[in-house]
Design an enzyme around this catalytic site. Sequence first.
Site, PDB file in Angstrom:
ATOM      1  N   ASN A 162      32.214  34.090  31.373  1.00 44.68           N
ATOM      2  CA  ASN A 162      33.577  34.422  31.789  1.00 44.68           C
ATOM      3  C   ASN A 162      34.220  33.134  32.291  1.00 44.68           C
ATOM      4  O   ASN A 162      33.751  32.562  33.268  1.00 44.68           O
ATOM      5  CB  ASN A 162      33.533  35.477  32.907  1.00 44.68           C
ATOM      6  CG  ASN A 162      34.908  35.721  33.541  1.00 44.68           C
ATOM      7  OD1 ASN A 162      34.991  36.079  34.703  1.00 44.68           O
ATOM      8  ND2 ASN A 162      35.976  35.541  32.805  1.00 44.68           N
ATOM      9  N   GLY A 163      35.254  32.684  31.610  1.00 47.22           N
ATOM     10  CA  GLY A 163      35.916  31.451  32.039  1.00 47.22           C
ATOM     11  C   GLY A 163      36.370  30.657  30.844  1.00 47.22           C
ATOM     12  O   GLY A 163      36.432  31.160  29.721  1.00 47.22           O
ATOM     13  N   TYR A 205      45.906  41.041  40.423  1.00 42.76           N
ATOM     14  CA  TYR A 205      45.961  41.925  39.256  1.00 42.76           C
ATOM     15  C   TYR A 205      44.628  42.167  38.538  1.00 42.76           C
ATOM     16  O   TYR A 205      44.314  43.295  38.182  1.00 42.76           O
ATOM     17  CB  TYR A 205      46.974  41.380  38.241  1.00 42.76           C
ATOM     18  CG  TYR A 205      47.060  42.220  36.982  1.00 42.76           C
ATOM     19  CD1 TYR A 205      47.561  43.525  37.045  1.00 42.76           C
ATOM     20  CD2 TYR A 205      46.615  41.743  35.762  1.00 42.76           C
ATOM     21  CE1 TYR A 205      47.631  44.311  35.908  1.00 42.76           C
ATOM     22  CE2 TYR A 205      46.680  42.529  34.613  1.00 42.76           C
ATOM     23  CZ  TYR A 205      47.180  43.809  34.700  1.00 42.76           C
ATOM     24  OH  TYR A 205      47.238  44.592  33.576  1.00 42.76           O
ATOM     25  N   CYS A 225      36.956  37.792  30.733  1.00 46.69           N
ATOM     26  CA  CYS A 225      35.799  38.552  30.294  1.00 46.69           C
ATOM     27  C   CYS A 225      35.053  39.094  31.494  1.00 46.69           C
ATOM     28  O   CYS A 225      35.288  38.701  32.623  1.00 46.69           O
ATOM     29  CB  CYS A 225      34.869  37.641  29.505  1.00 46.69           C
ATOM     30  SG  CYS A 225      35.696  36.832  28.129  1.00 46.69           S
ATOM     31  N   CYS A 255      40.439  32.114  41.839  1.00 46.66           N
ATOM     32  CA  CYS A 255      41.695  32.516  41.167  1.00 46.66           C
ATOM     33  C   CYS A 255      42.395  33.572  42.021  1.00 46.66           C
ATOM     34  O   CYS A 255      41.861  34.667  42.210  1.00 46.66           O
ATOM     35  CB  CYS A 255      41.354  33.098  39.793  1.00 46.66           C
ATOM     36  SG  CYS A 255      42.727  33.957  39.002  1.00 46.66           S
ATOM     37  N   GLY A 272      37.887  43.079  29.465  1.00 44.56           N
ATOM     38  CA  GLY A 272      37.837  42.654  28.071  1.00 44.56           C
ATOM     39  C   GLY A 272      37.614  43.834  27.158  1.00 44.56           C
ATOM     40  O   GLY A 272      36.734  44.660  27.418  1.00 44.56           O
TER      41      GLY A 272
HETATM   42  S1  SF4 Z   1      45.401  31.337  39.734  1.00 39.72           S
HETATM   43 FE1  SF4 Z   1      46.587  31.262  37.840  1.00 39.72          FE
HETATM   44  S2  SF4 Z   1      46.080  29.228  36.960  1.00 39.72           S
HETATM   45 FE2  SF4 Z   1      44.511  29.671  38.487  1.00 39.72          FE
HETATM   46  S3  SF4 Z   1      42.827  30.626  37.360  1.00 39.72           S
HETATM   47 FE3  SF4 Z   1      44.108  32.274  38.170  1.00 39.72          FE
HETATM   48  S4  SF4 Z   1      45.540  32.789  36.543  1.00 39.72           S
HETATM   49 FE4  SF4 Z   1      44.677  30.758  36.065  1.00 39.72          FE
END
Ligand code: SF4
Length: 490
Positions: free
Chosen positions: A119-120, A262, A18, A256, A45
């Site tokens: 978001n999460g 991406y 999100c 992340c 989103g």
């Molecule tokens: S790195 Fe992979 S497992 Fe970690 S939050 Fe991002 S998408 Fe999810």
Amino acid sequence: MSRGRSDDAVFDRPTEKCGVVGVSLADRDAALPTYYALYALQHRGQESAGIVTHDGFQQHQHVGMGLVGDAFDEDDVEALRGNAGIGHVRYPTAGSVDKSCAQPFSVSFKGGALGLSHNGNLVNADEVRARLADQGHAFTSDGDTEVIAHDLARNLLEADLVPAVERTMNRIHGSYSLTITHDDTVLGVRDPLGNRPLVLGELEDGYVLASESAAIDTFGGDLVRDVRPGELVVLHEDGAGYDSHQLVEEPNTAHCFFEYVYFARPDSVVDEELVYEVRRELGRHLWREAGVDSDVVMPVPDSGRAFASGYAEQAQDAGSGVEFAEGLMKNRYVGRTFIMPTQSARERAVRLKLNPIRSTVEGRSVTLVDDSIVRGTTSSQLVDLLREAGANEVHVRIGAPPITAPCYMGIDMATRDELIAADRSTEEIADEIGADSLSYLPLDAVTAAIGKSEADLCAGCVTGEYPFDVAGEESDRDAERPDVDAPADD
Ligand code: SF4
């Protein structure tokens, strides 16, 4: 209903979660800037969009299904009065796909009015919900955002704003970037590991919080900095400043890494790194690690473009005569409403969305560059397309490691069974997608390109070890689930 950004609906993509926004202005309504910021975050989103504002007396809310442009008309935005506002675009990662889960979530209680955008994904939402239900809280949705809102409302009855937020942060476990209105005060909160992004920006007449800096750019604001992991930022009601409270501290972060690969817009700065430059650097590493001499290197549009340009640049620097060219043309008008009830319809959708440029491809060896492979279905179709257009060889290069495990922080990575790399070697995947060769970028090269240590990144979907304590999975650190039954003042 298709889910995620329009390309995700057609392609085999992980789907982002999100986008959140928070705006506090000196003397104009926050709704319109919030609305524009949501447009800038639309890629995060597309199922629903909403705004909550507060005018000092009363809270106002509008949520709707679909894209921002579908969810609001001019009158809806006009009716949202007040200098304090938060907004949300949603891809449902927990909870149903209907308006009851559209955000921002709002609740009125004895201690005032709360609006909350999340978001999460909480990994202990069920435990916290059960505890609150035991205490008499009634829930109207099955989403984890309502759990956070109820816990915070409860704490606000017993404590001032900052300790109340701290109590909630000590109870919930998982990834969260939150923007919150408590009456006409706007707050931003980031989880202690900083898994989801959140930035702070300055406008001429106020401050803004947003998932990505590109949203701040839309109103000519300046990026101040990232909200720190475990930090609460309180924007002043007069738009003149903000206070920072570092409420929880962990020795390492768990950003992340897929935000860089991406999810985030290439023009956004995430945790001090410009995403576009990270992607080009990933492409350079990809050539160094797994470069293959071919006649032409081309991106999968649009996701592979920055990777392919970095790859080609590095190849040319190394003396390769490889040409960088577009070989797949995108039809921008195949959107999320395209109906794909069957596998053959989904295959047709890829062909509707992308068409090869025969003159770039025919009689040549081609290197196709992209960011990731999830199920492998799109990759094999793209290889077929290029061969049908006359490519002699098709080599596939991916700017991230193989995805072998699901994500519990809310990203839709598909189930383990569906992931092509979960139980296959790289050679087997190359065979399955019909490529002459396939290489991924190893994790150490990814961390080098991002400029952060592996200990400060989440890479659970490629290592199977998660930074949060997830039932049935390995953890790569000592982050323990909080005891949700502990008394609030513990
Ligand atoms: S790195 Fe992979 S497992 Fe970690 S939050 Fe991002 S998408 Fe999810």
